[in-house]
Design a protein around this motif. Sequence first.
Motif, PDB file in Angstrom:
ATOM      1  N   MET A  14      -1.955 -39.553  11.189  1.00 15.24           N
ATOM      2  CA  MET A  14      -2.549 -38.278  10.793  1.00 15.24           C
ATOM      3  C   MET A  14      -3.201 -37.578  11.978  1.00 15.24           C
ATOM      4  O   MET A  14      -3.111 -36.347  12.114  1.00 15.24           O
ATOM      5  N   THR A  15      -3.848 -38.331  12.847  1.00 19.23           N
ATOM      6  CA  THR A  15      -4.464 -37.739  14.029  1.00 19.23           C
ATOM      7  C   THR A  15      -3.405 -37.100  14.916  1.00 19.23           C
ATOM      8  O   THR A  15      -3.576 -35.976  15.418  1.00 19.23           O
ATOM      9  N   ALA A  16      -2.291 -37.808  15.100  1.00 17.88           N
ATOM     10  CA  ALA A  16      -1.209 -37.271  15.930  1.00 17.88           C
ATOM     11  C   ALA A  16      -0.638 -35.981  15.343  1.00 17.88           C
ATOM     12  O   ALA A  16      -0.249 -35.068  16.077  1.00 17.88           O
ATOM     13  N   ALA A  17      -0.606 -35.890  14.020  1.00 15.10           N
ATOM     14  CA  ALA A  17      -0.019 -34.716  13.362  1.00 15.10           C
ATOM     15  C   ALA A  17      -0.989 -33.553  13.225  1.00 15.10           C
ATOM     16  O   ALA A  17      -0.556 -32.388  13.215  1.00 15.10           O
ATOM     17  N   LEU A  18      -2.303 -33.840  13.129  1.00 12.85           N
ATOM     18  CA  LEU A  18      -3.234 -32.792  12.712  1.00 12.85           C
ATOM     19  C   LEU A  18      -4.397 -32.525  13.664  1.00 12.85           C
ATOM     20  O   LEU A  18      -5.160 -31.579  13.431  1.00 12.85           O
ATOM     21  N   ALA A  19      -4.570 -33.310  14.707  1.00  7.22           N
ATOM     22  CA  ALA A  19      -5.731 -33.125  15.591  1.00  7.22           C
ATOM     23  C   ALA A  19      -5.784 -31.701  16.126  1.00  7.22           C
ATOM     24  O   ALA A  19      -4.761 -31.144  16.562  1.00  7.22           O
ATOM     25  N   ASP A  20      -6.965 -31.098  16.059  1.00  9.75           N
ATOM     26  CA  ASP A  20      -7.261 -29.738  16.533  1.00  9.75           C
ATOM     27  C   ASP A  20      -6.718 -28.649  15.606  1.00  9.75           C
ATOM     28  O   ASP A  20      -6.879 -27.465  15.903  1.00  9.75           O
ATOM     29  N   ASP A  21      -6.099 -29.034  14.497  1.00  8.80           N
ATOM     30  CA  ASP A  21      -5.623 -28.051  13.530  1.00  8.80           C
ATOM     31  C   ASP A  21      -6.792 -27.602  12.656  1.00  8.80           C
ATOM     32  O   ASP A  21      -7.641 -28.414  12.250  1.00  8.80           O
ATOM     33  N   VAL A  22      -6.829 -26.319  12.341  1.00  7.97           N
ATOM     34  CA  VAL A  22      -7.943 -25.750  11.574  1.00  7.97           C
ATOM     35  C   VAL A  22      -7.677 -25.895  10.084  1.00  7.97           C
ATOM     36  O   VAL A  22      -6.568 -25.617   9.596  1.00  7.97           O
ATOM     37  N   LEU A  23      -8.691 -26.302   9.355  1.00  9.44           N
ATOM     38  CA  LEU A  23      -8.587 -26.435   7.900  1.00  9.44           C
ATOM     39  C   LEU A  23      -8.680 -25.052   7.262  1.00  9.44           C
ATOM     40  O   LEU A  23      -9.687 -24.365   7.372  1.00  9.44           O
ATOM     41  N   ASP A  24      -7.622 -24.658   6.579  1.00 14.51           N
ATOM     42  CA  ASP A  24      -7.581 -23.337   5.927  1.00 14.51           C
ATOM     43  C   ASP A  24      -8.159 -23.361   4.524  1.00 14.51           C
ATOM     44  O   ASP A  24      -8.704 -22.363   4.050  1.00 14.51           O
ATOM     45  N   GLY A  25      -8.022 -24.480   3.839  1.00 12.95           N
ATOM     46  CA  GLY A  25      -8.519 -24.542   2.469  1.00 12.95           C
ATOM     47  C   GLY A  25      -8.361 -25.922   1.863  1.00 12.95           C
ATOM     48  O   GLY A  25      -7.641 -26.775   2.387  1.00 12.95           O
ATOM     49  N   SER A  47     -13.037 -25.139  10.166  1.00 19.04           N
ATOM     50  CA  SER A  47     -13.296 -26.090  11.249  1.00 19.04           C
ATOM     51  C   SER A  47     -12.012 -26.824  11.627  1.00 19.04           C
ATOM     52  O   SER A  47     -11.133 -27.046  10.786  1.00 19.04           O
ATOM     53  N   ALA A  48     -11.918 -27.233  12.880  1.00 21.08           N
ATOM     54  CA  ALA A  48     -10.751 -27.979  13.354  1.00 21.08           C
ATOM     55  C   ALA A  48     -10.959 -29.468  13.097  1.00 21.08           C
ATOM     56  O   ALA A  48     -12.073 -29.994  13.254  1.00 21.08           O
ATOM     57  N   LEU A  49      -9.893 -30.122  12.714  1.00 22.32           N
ATOM     58  CA  LEU A  49      -9.940 -31.570  12.527  1.00 22.32           C
ATOM     59  C   LEU A  49      -9.969 -32.236  13.894  1.00 22.32           C
ATOM     60  O   LEU A  49      -9.037 -32.073  14.695  1.00 22.32           O
ATOM     61  N   ASP A  62     -12.495 -36.216  10.232  1.00 20.92           N
ATOM     62  CA  ASP A  62     -13.665 -35.736  10.968  1.00 20.92           C
ATOM     63  C   ASP A  62     -13.492 -34.273  11.353  1.00 20.92           C
ATOM     64  O   ASP A  62     -12.670 -33.939  12.211  1.00 20.92           O
ATOM     65  N   PHE A  63     -14.279 -33.407  10.724  1.00 25.12           N
ATOM     66  CA  PHE A  63     -14.254 -31.976  11.024  1.00 25.12           C
ATOM     67  C   PHE A  63     -15.479 -31.551  11.828  1.00 25.12           C
ATOM     68  O   PHE A  63     -15.852 -30.381  11.831  1.00 25.12           O
ATOM     69  N   GLY A  64     -16.118 -32.500  12.497  1.00 25.68           N
ATOM     70  CA  GLY A  64     -17.308 -32.168  13.272  1.00 25.68           C
ATOM     71  C   GLY A  64     -18.562 -32.385  12.462  1.00 25.68           C
ATOM     72  O   GLY A  64     -19.014 -33.513  12.280  1.00 25.68           O
ATOM     73  N   ASP A  65     -19.163 -31.320  11.957  1.00 30.08           N
ATOM     74  CA  ASP A  65     -20.376 -31.442  11.152  1.00 30.08           C
ATOM     75  C   ASP A  65     -20.103 -32.044   9.781  1.00 30.08           C
ATOM     76  O   ASP A  65     -21.002 -32.568   9.129  1.00 30.08           O
ATOM     77  N   THR A  96      -5.178 -27.982   3.203  1.00 31.88           N
ATOM     78  CA  THR A  96      -4.204 -27.059   3.780  1.00 31.88           C
ATOM     79  C   THR A  96      -4.672 -26.659   5.175  1.00 31.88           C
ATOM     80  O   THR A  96      -5.808 -26.175   5.342  1.00 31.88           O
ATOM     81  N   PHE A  97      -3.800 -26.871   6.164  1.00 32.13           N
ATOM     82  CA  PHE A  97      -4.141 -26.603   7.560  1.00 32.13           C
ATOM     83  C   PHE A  97      -3.371 -25.383   8.076  1.00 32.13           C
ATOM     84  O   PHE A  97      -2.304 -25.031   7.562  1.00 32.13           O
ATOM     85  N   ALA A  98      -3.904 -24.769   9.112  1.00 33.07           N
ATOM     86  CA  ALA A  98      -3.312 -23.544   9.651  1.00 33.07           C
ATOM     87  C   ALA A  98      -1.901 -23.780  10.178  1.00 33.07           C
ATOM     88  O   ALA A  98      -1.002 -22.964   9.959  1.00 33.07           O
TER      89      ALA A  98
END
Length: 292
Positions: A14-25, A47-49, A62-65, A96-98
């Motif tokens: 999942m990290t390889a597929a989604l890291a730095d991608d922004v969560l849209d909803g 926020s970005a994953l 992990d989305f940061g905060d 759902t990610f950007a």
Amino acid sequence: MPELPEVRAHAERMTAALADDVLDGVTLLGFSSLKTFDPPPDAAVGSALQRVGTRGKHLLLDFGDTTHAVHLMQGGRLRPDPKEAKKPRGGLFRWTFADGGSWLLTEAGTERKAGVWVLRGQVEGQPPLDGLGPEADTVDAEQLAAMFAAHSARVHTMLRDQRVLAGIGRMLANEICHRAKVSPFAQTSSMGAEETERIATAMHDAIDEALAVERERDDMSSSADRPSRVHNHTGDPCPECGDEVRAVEYKAYTVNYCATCQTDGKVLADNAMSKFGVRDAPPKKRPKRSRR
């Protein structure tokens, strides 16, 4: 149930597929799947994953905060969701990610025990992670000896106790006891230094080998697909000595073992009502005294 190797390998995918991608909803599809109310499930939107980590058998988005802790339980899976159906079969929660599309938490069956916890800030010490023991693959023989001394139980039971060791389930417990040539029903209080060393080594080896296999996969394996020596091999020959792999059956699970390798040839009774399962048996009722 997915254990430490399966969960960790899936987190890496999942990290390889989604890291730095922004969560849209986010979409809550099963009301019982959301285990927290504050912060709200959409608190991480925008926020970005950063990464997907793990703690025991939990996935940590992990989305940061904000962090989404996910427990898959027995039949849960978290996978890409290209169809984005309004009412997906077994659907509980959708992210759902950007750029990465949607990912869907589903659970087979009707129990609906899989869940999502939305956590703010430092997640360690918050439910569902509070009370978890250290990650099983970080514990050495000296630490394991201290755990055995502090927790009097059967070895198989203690290995699966998430409050003592995080990440081990029924399959790994069976494999560890077999590799260490220790009876699954041996008492932790009776473990000597040599046996404890064998168990610690077996624990690390079993986890490492299972993790290597999972990392070769594109998706999380099912229980039947996971390579094992004795787990789910009742009646098959033991890979070490050729004796029959035997089982002690319980209502919810099976303990597999080899009598030659682990119990000095002694075949254990195959039900929880035996003297090896007295803790699982109901207390005996005293006969009523007649009144005269």
